[in-house]
Design a protein around this motif. Structure first.
Motif, short mmCIF file in Angstrom:
data_model
loop_
_atom_site.label_atom_id
_atom_site.label_comp_id
_atom_site.label_asym_id
_atom_site.label_seq_id
_atom_site.Cartn_x
_atom_site.Cartn_y
_atom_site.Cartn_z
N THR A 76 4.32 9.70 -5.54
CA THR A 76 4.53 9.87 -4.11
C THR A 76 5.28 9.03 -3.30
OG1 THR A 76 3.03 8.19 -4.18
CG2 THR A 76 2.10 10.26 -4.77
N GLY A 77 6.01 8.00 -3.85
CA GLY A 77 6.92 7.57 -3.12
C GLY A 77 6.05 6.05 -2.53
N GLY A 78 4.68 6.21 -2.91
CA GLY A 78 3.66 4.89 -2.64
C GLY A 78 3.24 5.01 -1.06
N TYR A 79 2.27 3.93 -1.09
CA TYR A 79 1.46 4.10 0.40
C TYR A 79 1.50 2.56 0.44
CZ TYR A 79 0.19 8.92 -0.43
OH TYR A 79 0.09 9.97 -0.66
N THR A 99 -3.83 3.57 6.07
CA THR A 99 -3.25 3.45 7.51
C THR A 99 -4.49 3.28 8.27
OG1 THR A 99 -0.99 4.49 6.84
CG2 THR A 99 -1.79 4.27 9.42
N VAL A 100 -4.84 2.32 9.09
CA VAL A 100 -5.68 2.15 10.02
C VAL A 100 -4.87 2.10 11.32
CG1 VAL A 100 -7.59 0.90 11.37
CG2 VAL A 100 -7.20 1.00 8.57
N LYS A 101 -4.91 3.06 12.17
CA LYS A 101 -4.31 2.88 13.68
C LYS A 101 -4.82 1.87 14.72
CE LYS A 101 -1.78 7.09 12.52
NZ LYS A 101 -1.25 8.57 13.08
N THR A 116 -4.90 7.40 2.83
CA THR A 116 -5.98 7.88 3.90
C THR A 116 -5.45 7.32 5.08
OG1 THR A 116 -7.18 5.59 3.40
CG2 THR A 116 -8.10 7.74 2.15
N VAL A 117 -5.89 7.79 6.37
CA VAL A 117 -5.56 7.44 7.49
C VAL A 117 -6.95 7.27 8.55
CG1 VAL A 117 -4.27 8.10 9.68
CG2 VAL A 117 -3.13 8.54 7.31
N ILE A 118 -7.13 6.38 9.24
CA ILE A 118 -8.09 6.25 10.21
C ILE A 118 -7.40 6.30 11.59
CG2 ILE A 118 -10.01 4.88 11.18
CD1 ILE A 118 -10.28 3.84 8.36
N GLU A 119 -7.65 7.24 12.01
CA GLU A 119 -6.91 7.38 13.51
C GLU A 119 -7.47 6.50 14.65
OE1 GLU A 119 -4.32 9.26 14.08
OE2 GLU A 119 -4.15 10.84 12.57
N PRO A 132 -8.84 9.23 -1.44
CA PRO A 132 -7.57 9.68 -1.22
C PRO A 132 -7.06 10.91 -0.35
CG PRO A 132 -7.76 8.82 -3.37
CD PRO A 132 -9.17 9.24 -2.96
N HIS A 133 -6.20 10.68 0.70
CA HIS A 133 -5.64 11.70 1.26
C HIS A 133 -6.68 12.48 2.57
CE1 HIS A 133 -2.38 11.05 -1.41
NE2 HIS A 133 -3.16 11.67 -2.49
#
Length: 182
Positions: A76-79, A99-101, A116-119, A132-133
């Protein structure tokens, strides 16, 4: 920083803004950057050995939290793990390649996994596990294992989270003064 373990790894040394509070017992390894007025509380482990970790201004990482990142060995290139400004990460949380924005919230004992992302203004409730994701949208509250959308936060709840950020900034200054005598 008495009682803080700072370990360079693979040519990268943690960088800490002078106004940040890093409590005794914290372990910082590798490619980590901690922004202005951020706070990293007692017995947290941040390990930026296979990718990087960034903690934004005024964000707080509460006691016992573990933060790591993903190397990308799966192609994946990593996170990296990136935490924006004014974010709250509750006690004993586990963040891995997430990522936690800005103004995001991670509850007590919650887990956020690779990609994962928390907007902005989004919340992963206490004990939730964001698999994941997945992405928590702006001002959404997700909870459960695995986490699912529970509801949209009210303006008052989002404002309350920001008050928590301000409270932790004041508390961090008080702890820093007690520890350093300044």
């Amino acid at each position: 920083m008495e009682g803080v373990t700072i370990v360079p790894f693979n040519g990268k040394t943690p960088r800490i803004d002078p106004s940040a509070f890093v409590a005794p017992g914290v372990r910082l390894i590798g490619d980590i950057e901690i922004g202005p007025e951020a706070s990293i509380w007692y017995n947290c482990v941040l390990r930026g050995d296979v990718n990087y970790i960034r903690i934004g201004a005024r964000s707080n990482i509460q006691d016992g939290t573990v933060i790591h990142c993903d190397s990308g060995r799966t192609g994946t290139g990593g996170y990296p793990t990136i935490i924006g400004e004014d974010a709250l990460v509750g006690h004993m949380a586990m963040l891995h390649g997430t990522t936690v924005k800005d103004r995001g919230f991670v509850g007590l004992g919650a887990i956020a996994m690779d990609g994962t992302v928390i907007e902005s203004g989004g919340m992963l409730a206490a004990g939730g596990m964001l698999t994941p994701h997945k992405t928590i949208g702006p001002n959404e509250m997700w909870g459960g294992r695995p986490a699912r959308l529970m509801r949209t936060l009210t303006e008052e709840q989002v404002a309350g989270n920001l008050m928590g950020v301000a409270g932790y900034m004041m508390l961090a200054k008080a702890h820093k003064a007690e520890i350093t005598g300044c």
